[in-house]
Design an enzyme around this catalytic site. Structure first.
Site, PDB file in Angstrom:
ATOM      1  N   CYS A 180     -32.393  13.914 -12.870  1.00 13.70           N
ATOM      2  CA  CYS A 180     -32.438  15.311 -12.453  1.00 13.70           C
ATOM      3  C   CYS A 180     -33.895  15.718 -12.326  1.00 13.70           C
ATOM      4  O   CYS A 180     -34.730  15.292 -13.111  1.00 13.70           O
ATOM      5  CB  CYS A 180     -31.739  16.207 -13.476  1.00 13.70           C
ATOM      6  SG  CYS A 180     -31.615  17.960 -12.982  1.00 13.70           S
ATOM      7  N   GLU A 194     -23.444   8.813 -15.613  1.00 18.72           N
ATOM      8  CA  GLU A 194     -22.329   8.901 -16.548  1.00 18.72           C
ATOM      9  C   GLU A 194     -21.347   9.974 -16.101  1.00 18.72           C
ATOM     10  O   GLU A 194     -21.724  10.941 -15.434  1.00 18.72           O
ATOM     11  CB  GLU A 194     -22.851   9.243 -17.952  1.00 18.72           C
ATOM     12  CG  GLU A 194     -23.684   8.104 -18.526  1.00 18.72           C
ATOM     13  CD  GLU A 194     -24.290   8.439 -19.893  1.00 18.72           C
ATOM     14  OE1 GLU A 194     -24.162   7.610 -20.786  1.00 18.72           O
ATOM     15  OE2 GLU A 194     -24.889   9.511 -20.045  1.00 18.72           O
ATOM     16  N   CYS A 241     -22.598  18.109 -23.697  1.00 18.91           N
ATOM     17  CA  CYS A 241     -23.439  18.809 -22.728  1.00 18.91           C
ATOM     18  C   CYS A 241     -24.918  18.525 -22.935  1.00 18.91           C
ATOM     19  O   CYS A 241     -25.437  18.663 -24.033  1.00 18.91           O
ATOM     20  CB  CYS A 241     -23.217  20.304 -22.828  1.00 18.91           C
ATOM     21  SG  CYS A 241     -21.498  20.754 -22.774  1.00 18.91           S
ATOM     22  N   CYS A 291     -32.900  19.352 -22.201  1.00 19.72           N
ATOM     23  CA  CYS A 291     -31.825  18.543 -21.617  1.00 19.72           C
ATOM     24  C   CYS A 291     -32.256  17.089 -21.514  1.00 19.72           C
ATOM     25  O   CYS A 291     -33.334  16.788 -21.006  1.00 19.72           O
ATOM     26  CB  CYS A 291     -31.465  19.089 -20.238  1.00 19.72           C
ATOM     27  SG  CYS A 291     -30.302  18.061 -19.325  1.00 19.72           S
ATOM     28  N   CYS A 335     -35.635  20.708 -17.309  1.00 19.28           N
ATOM     29  CA  CYS A 335     -35.372  21.595 -18.453  1.00 19.28           C
ATOM     30  C   CYS A 335     -35.696  20.824 -19.738  1.00 19.28           C
ATOM     31  O   CYS A 335     -35.163  19.725 -19.955  1.00 19.28           O
ATOM     32  CB  CYS A 335     -33.927  22.066 -18.452  1.00 19.28           C
ATOM     33  SG  CYS A 335     -33.470  22.949 -16.930  1.00 19.28           S
ATOM     34  N   CYS A 393     -16.161  15.734 -16.212  1.00 15.41           N
ATOM     35  CA  CYS A 393     -17.539  16.196 -16.031  1.00 15.41           C
ATOM     36  C   CYS A 393     -18.241  15.141 -15.184  1.00 15.41           C
ATOM     37  O   CYS A 393     -18.369  13.985 -15.615  1.00 15.41           O
ATOM     38  CB  CYS A 393     -18.181  16.330 -17.411  1.00 15.41           C
ATOM     39  SG  CYS A 393     -19.875  16.914 -17.386  1.00 15.41           S
TER      40      CYS A 393
END
Ligand code: SAH
Length: 365
Positions: free
Chosen positions: A135, A104, A357, A142, A139, A128
């Site tokens: 990933c 995205e 975010c 996230c 984390c 962005c």
């Protein structure tokens, strides 16, 4: 989720014009039996006009268009879905890559006349971008981190996100804050940065590379001779907590990350951004604000080399965590400011479209 550094092996995306540096482009056209001037013509169409489809290039002989398209401009990104928020000034696009992987990107316009939710001030447009599909940094707060790493994006797949947005609006800023850890895909990311600066004419100062804190890569970034903005996702001022929020901290602890960030400032003169997602009763205590101030200003570093961007956590589905209370947020900022540290709460655009975010997870819903 375990940490993952190496992406699973997958078919490479096809080589694209945007993968090539200027000298490679000239070589590529002459290898194809075309005169060298075609290279600058392709650049003008692709980078200058953000026209990605050579079959529509009327300055190219019709007999050449198909060959040029298949040889140099294979489609890399297919739009799957687009969602808008904030009166149309936030646009999230879901892209499918050649192998079915999904990423995205989010376009945010600021200061659009007549659109209150875009804020005031001069007109800016920030894209962005994603640097990886998924990933590997794991984390726990996230959304992307929960799905693991599918693969690295190529330089052209990153550039293509920027070119697609450039076709809609004149971009002023790029942030590598979409899916992925840009420093874990360093070569492709730097290639994309070069294209943005050299070919798309974006200012390096307007490009932000955000990282969990891969120390050797931060050190390498400082040697590139580009005034990029470095953002470091700190989220905690103590190793005990940061080990749990940003698992890579077990390999590169806070003291090393902060020292590398400060060295980046010393080398480039660029103020470093510190990202800090405020999580209620987890990392938002007043004493942690003081500890963060101590950490940043320690070793005689002073306060003027950083800008802290606290951001209220965007809770991901099923998360046990939530955003800080307004009052705690304000107190956190006040304490940093009291120590001379610049800190501004970052606004969260596109919350309702999961475009904010940490919410990019690219599930087809
Ligand atoms: N991997 C890079 C860039 C991608 S994320 C990095 O970690 O810096 C961009 C920013 O969004 C990072 O600061 C990240 O910690 C933050 N973020 C991730 N999930 C979030 C969430 N749920 N709420 C608020 N910020 C989040």
């Amino acid at each position: 989720m375990p940490l993952q550094f190496d992406a699973p092996r997958r078919g490479k995306p096809p080589r694209h014009w945007a993968d090539l540096a200027p000298d490679e482009r000239r070589a590529a056209v002459t290898d194809a039996g075309l005169p060298a001037f075609r290279a600058s013509q392709f650049d003008k169409q692709y980078y200058g006009h953000a026209n990605t489809d050579p079959t529509t290039w009327t300055d190219l002989p019709a007999s050449l268009r198909g060959d040029v398209a298949s040889r140099f401009f294979p489609p890399l990104l297919t739009p799957v879905r687009e969602q808008t928020a904030d009166e149309g000034t936030t646009v999230k696009t879901l892209w499918r890559l050649h192998d079915g992987a999904l990423v995205e990107s989010v376009l945010m316009e600021y200061g659009v006349p007549g659109k209150r939710s875009s804020g005031s001030g001069r007109h800016r447009a920030t894209l962005c971008v994603s640097s990886q599909a998924g990933c590997g940094m794991a984390c726990p707060f996230c959304a992307t981190g929960q799905g693991g790493l599918q693969r690295n994006l190529s330089t052209a797949e990153i550039v293509a996100q920027v070119v697609a947005a450039s076709a809609r609006v004149r971009l002023t800023n790029i942030v590598f804050m979409g899916m992925g850890e840009p420093m874990a895909n360093y070569r492709a990311v730097m290639g994309a940065v070069r294209r943005m600066v050299d070919d798309l004419g974006l200012s390096a100062r307007g490009i932000t590379v955000s990282t969990v804190g891969l120390v050797p890569r931060i050190e390498q970034l400082a040697t590139e001779g580009l005034p990029l903005t470095l953002a470091v996702s700190l989220h905690a001022p103590d190793d005990e907590l940061r080990d749990t929020l940003v698992p890579i901290n077990t390999r590169f602890p806070l003291a090393e990350v902060v020292e590398a960030a400060h060295a980046y400032f010393r080398t480039t003169g660029r103020r470093v951004s510190i990202e800090y997602a405020l999580i209620r009763d987890v990392n938002d205590q007043a004493w942690r604000a003081d500890a963060l101030a101590d950490l940043l200003t320690g070793a005689g570093r002073g306060a003027h080399w950083v800008h802290v961007n606290p951001i209220p956590l965007n809770p991901t589905p099923g998360s046990k965590w939530t955003a800080s209370r307004r009052g705690d947020e304000a107190e956190f900022v006040r304490r940093l400011n009291a120590r001379g540290i610049a800190a501004t709460i970052r606004d969260t655009r596109g919350r309702e479209i999961d475009g904010a975010c940490g919410q990019l997870a690219a599930k087809e819903r």
